[in-house]
Design an enzyme around this catalytic site. Sequence first.
Site, PDB file in Angstrom:
ATOM      1  CB  SER A  31      40.805   1.241  32.098  1.00 46.64           C
ATOM      2  OG  SER A  31      39.693   1.037  31.237  1.00 46.64           O
ATOM      3  N   GLY A  68      43.454   2.326  28.711  1.00 44.82           N
ATOM      4  CA  GLY A  68      43.409   2.863  27.358  1.00 44.82           C
ATOM      5  C   GLY A  68      43.959   1.937  26.298  1.00 44.82           C
ATOM      6  CG  ASN A  97      40.153   1.085  25.672  1.00 50.87           C
ATOM      7  OD1 ASN A  97      39.382   1.928  26.106  1.00 50.87           O
ATOM      8  ND2 ASN A  97      41.021   0.467  26.453  1.00 50.87           N
ATOM      9  CG  ASP A 178      33.619   6.152  33.386  1.00 51.82           C
ATOM     10  OD1 ASP A 178      32.872   5.255  33.828  1.00 51.82           O
ATOM     11  OD2 ASP A 178      34.861   6.047  33.364  1.00 51.82           O
ATOM     12  CG  HIS A 181      36.366   2.795  33.703  1.00 50.48           C
ATOM     13  ND1 HIS A 181      36.244   3.991  33.034  1.00 50.48           N
ATOM     14  CD2 HIS A 181      37.356   2.095  33.093  1.00 50.48           C
ATOM     15  CE1 HIS A 181      37.140   4.027  32.055  1.00 50.48           C
ATOM     16  NE2 HIS A 181      37.823   2.891  32.065  1.00 50.48           N
TER      17      HIS A 181
END
Length: 204
Positions: A31, A68, A97, A178, A181
């Site tokens: 991402s 992801g 991830n 979040d 990112h």
Amino acid sequence: MSVWKKCAASVLFCLLAMPASAQNILLVGDSISAAFGLEIEQGWVTLLEQRLAEEDHPHEVINASVSGDTTAGGLARLPALLEQVKPALVVIELGGNDGLRALPTANMQQNLSAMVALARNADADVILLGMRIPPNYGPRYSDAFEKVFIDVAGEHDVALVPFLLDGVGGVEGLMQGDGVHPTAAAQSILLDNAWPSIKQWLKQ
């Protein structure tokens, strides 16, 4: 159709529509390179395309990043990507991830090492973009995670950007809500972090 499947289908469509070229740069990421939460035009990979054009480099950037994705997912996708794109350079931006899911670092290292070997066997050079994880995972895991990128780069003698999010991670205004990112304002910093290694490769 899930978001992951939509992203994968979009990447496949773009690849099928694009002729292979010795000037191709293949970026396999997650991402962070798929511009999660942003317009794709705002992402650092698009900024890379623009910089290459501005400096009259003929290379085409194929962004095969999927939000992801893990190193295992990247390894599974890579053979088909190499066959389709036939890149001169593979930029690998994966591992974040794996870390966020606290997956075993030994497996992550095996996956990244296998990806580098596959790219090399396809006559492509490799740049590895390193990541770090938040301190709440504990120093033992965090240190082992960071060491994976150093070890893989050393094992295969490939260029390493130690931390793609250097100067961005944890900085107010440069991370989305979040905390994972980067924002649009951070994308030029990501490019500046990756650019020295890419520029060095361009000089070869």
